[in-house]
Design a protein around this motif. Structure first.
Motif, PDB file in Angstrom:
ATOM      1  N   ILE A 283     -27.162 -25.062  -3.848  1.00  0.00           N
ATOM      2  CA  ILE A 283     -26.338 -25.633  -2.606  1.00  0.00           C
ATOM      3  C   ILE A 283     -25.814 -26.898  -3.485  1.00  0.00           C
ATOM      4  O   ILE A 283     -24.629 -27.463  -3.078  1.00  0.00           O
ATOM      5  CB  ILE A 283     -27.225 -26.024  -1.507  1.00  0.00           C
ATOM      6  CG1 ILE A 283     -27.583 -24.738  -0.722  1.00  0.00           C
ATOM      7  CG2 ILE A 283     -26.482 -27.126  -0.631  1.00  0.00           C
ATOM      8  CD1 ILE A 283     -28.561 -24.925   0.206  1.00  0.00           C
ATOM      9  N   ASN A 284     -26.641 -27.721  -4.181  1.00  0.00           N
ATOM     10  CA  ASN A 284     -26.096 -28.773  -4.987  1.00  0.00           C
ATOM     11  C   ASN A 284     -25.230 -28.469  -5.780  1.00  0.00           C
ATOM     12  O   ASN A 284     -24.054 -29.310  -5.668  1.00  0.00           O
ATOM     13  CB  ASN A 284     -27.147 -29.770  -5.662  1.00  0.00           C
ATOM     14  CG  ASN A 284     -28.391 -30.273  -4.608  1.00  0.00           C
ATOM     15  OD1 ASN A 284     -27.876 -30.555  -3.382  1.00  0.00           O
ATOM     16  ND2 ASN A 284     -29.495 -30.507  -5.176  1.00  0.00           N
TER      17      ASN A 284
ATOM     18  N   SER B  64     -17.197 -28.187  -5.179  1.00  0.00           N
ATOM     19  CA  SER B  64     -16.300 -28.550  -4.053  1.00  0.00           C
ATOM     20  C   SER B  64     -15.680 -29.615  -3.976  1.00  0.00           C
ATOM     21  O   SER B  64     -14.415 -30.064  -3.833  1.00  0.00           O
ATOM     22  CB  SER B  64     -16.968 -28.116  -2.736  1.00  0.00           C
ATOM     23  OG  SER B  64     -17.409 -26.848  -2.911  1.00  0.00           O
ATOM     24  N   ASP B  65     -16.643 -30.651  -4.426  1.00  0.00           N
ATOM     25  CA  ASP B  65     -16.050 -32.150  -4.697  1.00  0.00           C
ATOM     26  C   ASP B  65     -14.950 -32.431  -5.846  1.00  0.00           C
ATOM     27  O   ASP B  65     -14.033 -32.639  -5.563  1.00  0.00           O
ATOM     28  CB  ASP B  65     -17.320 -33.227  -4.940  1.00  0.00           C
ATOM     29  CG  ASP B  65     -16.947 -34.614  -4.950  1.00  0.00           C
ATOM     30  OD1 ASP B  65     -16.145 -34.923  -4.071  1.00  0.00           O
ATOM     31  OD2 ASP B  65     -16.977 -35.144  -5.935  1.00  0.00           O
ATOM     32  N   VAL B  66     -15.227 -31.840  -6.912  1.00  0.00           N
ATOM     33  CA  VAL B  66     -14.352 -31.764  -8.142  1.00  0.00           C
ATOM     34  C   VAL B  66     -13.053 -31.159  -7.494  1.00  0.00           C
ATOM     35  O   VAL B  66     -11.964 -31.799  -7.852  1.00  0.00           O
ATOM     36  CB  VAL B  66     -14.875 -30.993  -9.156  1.00  0.00           C
ATOM     37  CG1 VAL B  66     -13.857 -30.882 -10.328  1.00  0.00           C
ATOM     38  CG2 VAL B  66     -16.169 -32.022  -9.850  1.00  0.00           C
ATOM     39  N   PHE B  67     -13.183 -29.749  -7.191  1.00  0.00           N
ATOM     40  CA  PHE B  67     -11.780 -29.192  -6.504  1.00  0.00           C
ATOM     41  C   PHE B  67     -11.212 -30.038  -5.757  1.00  0.00           C
ATOM     42  O   PHE B  67      -9.965 -30.223  -5.656  1.00  0.00           O
ATOM     43  CB  PHE B  67     -12.221 -27.921  -5.947  1.00  0.00           C
ATOM     44  CG  PHE B  67     -11.105 -26.927  -5.185  1.00  0.00           C
ATOM     45  CD1 PHE B  67     -10.490 -26.299  -6.239  1.00  0.00           C
ATOM     46  CD2 PHE B  67     -10.825 -27.118  -3.950  1.00  0.00           C
ATOM     47  CE1 PHE B  67      -9.230 -25.826  -5.506  1.00  0.00           C
ATOM     48  CE2 PHE B  67      -9.903 -26.475  -3.502  1.00  0.00           C
ATOM     49  CZ  PHE B  67      -9.041 -25.761  -4.234  1.00  0.00           C
ATOM     50  N   ASN B  68     -11.702 -30.594  -4.667  1.00  0.00           N
ATOM     51  CA  ASN B  68     -11.203 -31.445  -3.577  1.00  0.00           C
ATOM     52  C   ASN B  68     -10.511 -32.709  -4.039  1.00  0.00           C
ATOM     53  O   ASN B  68      -9.392 -33.068  -3.690  1.00  0.00           O
ATOM     54  CB  ASN B  68     -12.209 -31.880  -2.449  1.00  0.00           C
ATOM     55  CG  ASN B  68     -12.396 -30.562  -1.546  1.00  0.00           C
ATOM     56  OD1 ASN B  68     -11.633 -29.503  -1.547  1.00  0.00           O
ATOM     57  ND2 ASN B  68     -13.458 -30.602  -1.004  1.00  0.00           N
TER      58      ASN B  68
END
Length: 88
Positions: A24-25, A31-35
């Protein structure tokens, strides 16, 4: 063998909660890098006034370069942090 199930220390062969938490981490970090890439490169490369439905060549080249630079900087920062952590 599932990385979430058996193969590690877990009660009675059930789900390994530690591995689930790690997965999950990792998903959250990816997801944070992608966003951040999408937000940064979109604002730099694509005009807020959409004239066409598809990216033009200039926008595509800009996005390719932006993403490449983002990953290069991310790699360099990671290397610096590792060397700083090793020397501390």
């Amino acid at each position: 063998m599932s990385f979430l199930g058996r193969g590690g220390p877990s009660p009675a062969g059930g789900v390994n909660h530690e591995r689930i938490e790690m997965a999950i981490n990792e998903i959250d970090m990816v997801s944070d890098v992608f966003n951040r890439i999408v937000s940064s490169c979109h604002s730099k490369c694509i005009s807020p006034r959409y004239a066409e439905g598809d990216l033009n060549k200039g926008e595509s080249v800009c996005i390719d370069r932006c993403v490449a630079k983002f990953f290069e900087v991310n790699k360099k920062v990671g290397e610096k942090m590792q060397s700083a952590g090793a020397s501390a």
